[in-house]
Design a protein around this motif. Structure first.
Motif, PDB file in Angstrom:
ATOM      1  N   ARG A 171     -20.937  17.985  23.071  1.00 50.38           N
ATOM      2  CA  ARG A 171     -19.629  17.467  23.545  1.00 50.38           C
ATOM      3  C   ARG A 171     -19.142  16.182  23.132  1.00 50.38           C
ATOM      4  O   ARG A 171     -18.102  15.907  22.836  1.00 50.38           O
ATOM      5  N   ALA A 172     -20.160  15.290  23.026  1.00 49.66           N
ATOM      6  CA  ALA A 172     -19.702  13.893  22.792  1.00 49.66           C
ATOM      7  C   ALA A 172     -19.459  13.808  21.161  1.00 49.66           C
ATOM      8  O   ALA A 172     -18.460  13.063  20.622  1.00 49.66           O
ATOM      9  N   GLU A 173     -20.164  14.633  20.439  1.00 48.18           N
ATOM     10  CA  GLU A 173     -19.849  14.539  19.176  1.00 48.18           C
ATOM     11  C   GLU A 173     -18.339  15.163  18.792  1.00 48.18           C
ATOM     12  O   GLU A 173     -17.568  14.882  18.053  1.00 48.18           O
ATOM     13  N   THR A 174     -18.053  16.148  19.414  1.00 47.32           N
ATOM     14  CA  THR A 174     -16.620  17.189  19.461  1.00 47.32           C
ATOM     15  C   THR A 174     -15.816  16.025  20.039  1.00 47.32           C
ATOM     16  O   THR A 174     -14.638  16.018  19.627  1.00 47.32           O
ATOM     17  N   ASP A 175     -16.063  15.141  21.052  1.00 45.40           N
ATOM     18  CA  ASP A 175     -15.200  14.308  21.580  1.00 45.40           C
ATOM     19  C   ASP A 175     -14.640  13.094  20.380  1.00 45.40           C
ATOM     20  O   ASP A 175     -13.482  12.922  20.192  1.00 45.40           O
ATOM     21  N   ILE A 176     -15.586  12.743  19.746  1.00 47.46           N
ATOM     22  CA  ILE A 176     -15.626  11.826  18.613  1.00 47.46           C
ATOM     23  C   ILE A 176     -14.807  12.546  17.665  1.00 47.46           C
ATOM     24  O   ILE A 176     -13.912  11.650  17.114  1.00 47.46           O
ATOM     25  N   LYS A 177     -14.771  13.621  17.125  1.00 47.55           N
ATOM     26  CA  LYS A 177     -14.189  14.338  16.073  1.00 47.55           C
ATOM     27  C   LYS A 177     -12.652  14.273  16.470  1.00 47.55           C
ATOM     28  O   LYS A 177     -11.798  14.111  15.764  1.00 47.55           O
ATOM     29  N   GLY A 178     -12.645  14.748  17.889  1.00 49.11           N
ATOM     30  CA  GLY A 178     -11.144  15.096  18.586  1.00 49.11           C
ATOM     31  C   GLY A 178     -10.395  13.683  18.371  1.00 49.11           C
ATOM     32  O   GLY A 178      -9.122  13.815  18.077  1.00 49.11           O
ATOM     33  N   ILE A 179     -11.123  12.630  18.835  1.00 50.83           N
ATOM     34  CA  ILE A 179     -10.344  11.395  19.149  1.00 50.83           C
ATOM     35  C   ILE A 179      -9.794  11.067  17.602  1.00 50.83           C
ATOM     36  O   ILE A 179      -8.727  10.282  17.450  1.00 50.83           O
ATOM     37  N   TYR A 180     -10.763  10.900  16.798  1.00 55.00           N
ATOM     38  CA  TYR A 180     -10.680  10.602  15.279  1.00 55.00           C
ATOM     39  C   TYR A 180      -9.509  11.120  14.788  1.00 55.00           C
ATOM     40  O   TYR A 180      -8.422  10.558  14.059  1.00 55.00           O
ATOM     41  N   SER A 181      -9.620  12.620  14.715  1.00 57.74           N
ATOM     42  CA  SER A 181      -8.394  13.424  14.316  1.00 57.74           C
ATOM     43  C   SER A 181      -6.908  12.954  14.907  1.00 57.74           C
ATOM     44  O   SER A 181      -6.167  12.720  14.301  1.00 57.74           O
ATOM     45  N   TYR A 182      -7.033  12.973  16.431  1.00 62.79           N
ATOM     46  CA  TYR A 182      -5.951  12.435  16.908  1.00 62.79           C
ATOM     47  C   TYR A 182      -5.136  11.188  16.565  1.00 62.79           C
ATOM     48  O   TYR A 182      -3.993  10.938  16.264  1.00 62.79           O
ATOM     49  N   ILE A 183      -6.059  10.096  16.434  1.00 63.67           N
ATOM     50  CA  ILE A 183      -5.757   8.729  16.129  1.00 63.67           C
ATOM     51  C   ILE A 183      -5.263   9.058  14.411  1.00 63.67           C
ATOM     52  O   ILE A 183      -4.233   8.297  14.109  1.00 63.67           O
ATOM     53  N   ARG A 184      -5.846   9.667  13.624  1.00 63.07           N
ATOM     54  CA  ARG A 184      -5.445   9.998  12.197  1.00 63.07           C
ATOM     55  C   ARG A 184      -4.208  10.229  12.030  1.00 63.07           C
ATOM     56  O   ARG A 184      -3.272   9.928  11.248  1.00 63.07           O
ATOM     57  N   LYS A 185      -3.833  11.388  13.035  1.00 62.98           N
ATOM     58  CA  LYS A 185      -2.377  12.221  12.831  1.00 62.98           C
ATOM     59  C   LYS A 185      -1.540  11.123  13.452  1.00 62.98           C
ATOM     60  O   LYS A 185      -0.161  11.323  13.190  1.00 62.98           O
ATOM     61  N   HIS A 186      -1.856  10.376  14.603  1.00 64.28           N
ATOM     62  CA  HIS A 186      -0.463   9.971  15.633  1.00 64.28           C
ATOM     63  C   HIS A 186      -0.567   8.272  15.466  1.00 64.28           C
ATOM     64  O   HIS A 186       0.300   7.698  15.981  1.00 64.28           O
ATOM     65  N   GLY A 187      -1.504   7.747  14.843  1.00 61.77           N
ATOM     66  CA  GLY A 187      -1.880   6.297  14.612  1.00 61.77           C
ATOM     67  C   GLY A 187      -1.580   5.763  15.979  1.00 61.77           C
ATOM     68  O   GLY A 187      -1.591   6.119  17.222  1.00 61.77           O
ATOM     69  N   PRO A 188      -1.092   4.501  16.073  1.00 63.43           N
ATOM     70  CA  PRO A 188      -0.797   3.546  14.853  1.00 63.43           C
ATOM     71  C   PRO A 188      -2.331   2.848  14.280  1.00 63.43           C
ATOM     72  O   PRO A 188      -2.151   2.271  13.377  1.00 63.43           O
ATOM     73  N   ALA A 189      -3.371   3.267  15.108  1.00 63.58           N
ATOM     74  CA  ALA A 189      -4.538   2.462  14.788  1.00 63.58           C
ATOM     75  C   ALA A 189      -5.214   3.074  13.503  1.00 63.58           C
ATOM     76  O   ALA A 189      -4.973   4.253  13.304  1.00 63.58           O
ATOM     77  N   ASP A 190      -6.136   2.381  12.926  1.00 63.55           N
ATOM     78  CA  ASP A 190      -7.030   2.818  11.780  1.00 63.55           C
ATOM     79  C   ASP A 190      -7.980   3.823  12.400  1.00 63.55           C
ATOM     80  O   ASP A 190      -9.059   3.273  13.213  1.00 63.55           O
TER      81      ASP A 190
END
Length: 105
Positions: free
Chosen positions: A10-29
């Motif tokens: 679940r934690a691995e999935t959470d990380i992937k989901g958050i990373y993807s969200y940040i990549r798509k919606h920014g503004p953070a790197d």
């Protein structure tokens, strides 16, 4: 004493989901976010007991702690020499329910 940090699926999935969200919606790197998270997780190898008890701790037999990373909570438990990360979630989300924690154990 040094602990080994382990991530649940679940934690691995959470990380992937958050990373993807940040990549798509920014503004953070997203790479900077992930590097910072990895550093925060590495810090748990030394003194995980210094982190506060999580709200989820109130309704489970296993001690549940949390470490804060920006607006995210790293929810984990300590099992012998392991820090077992249950979930990484935005602090604005509802707390994990007991049945969600039981599924991960």
């Amino acid at each position: 004493m040094t602990f080994r940090v382990e991530l649940s699926r679940r934690a691995e999935t959470d990380i992937k989901g958050i990373y993807s969200y940040i990549r798509k919606h920014g503004p953070a790197d997203p790479n900077a976010w992930k590097n910072g998270l990895e550093q925060k997780l590495a810090n748990l190898e030394q003194f995980p007991e210094a982190c506060s008890l999580a709200p989820e701790n109130d309704y489970t037999r296993e001690e549940i702690r949390q470490a804060l990373y920006g607006p995210f909570r790293i929810v984990f438990t300590i099992r012998e020499q392991r820090v077992f990360v249950i979930s990484i979630r935005h602090a604005a989300r509802r707390f994990l329910q007991n049945d969600e924690i039981d599924k991960i154990k």
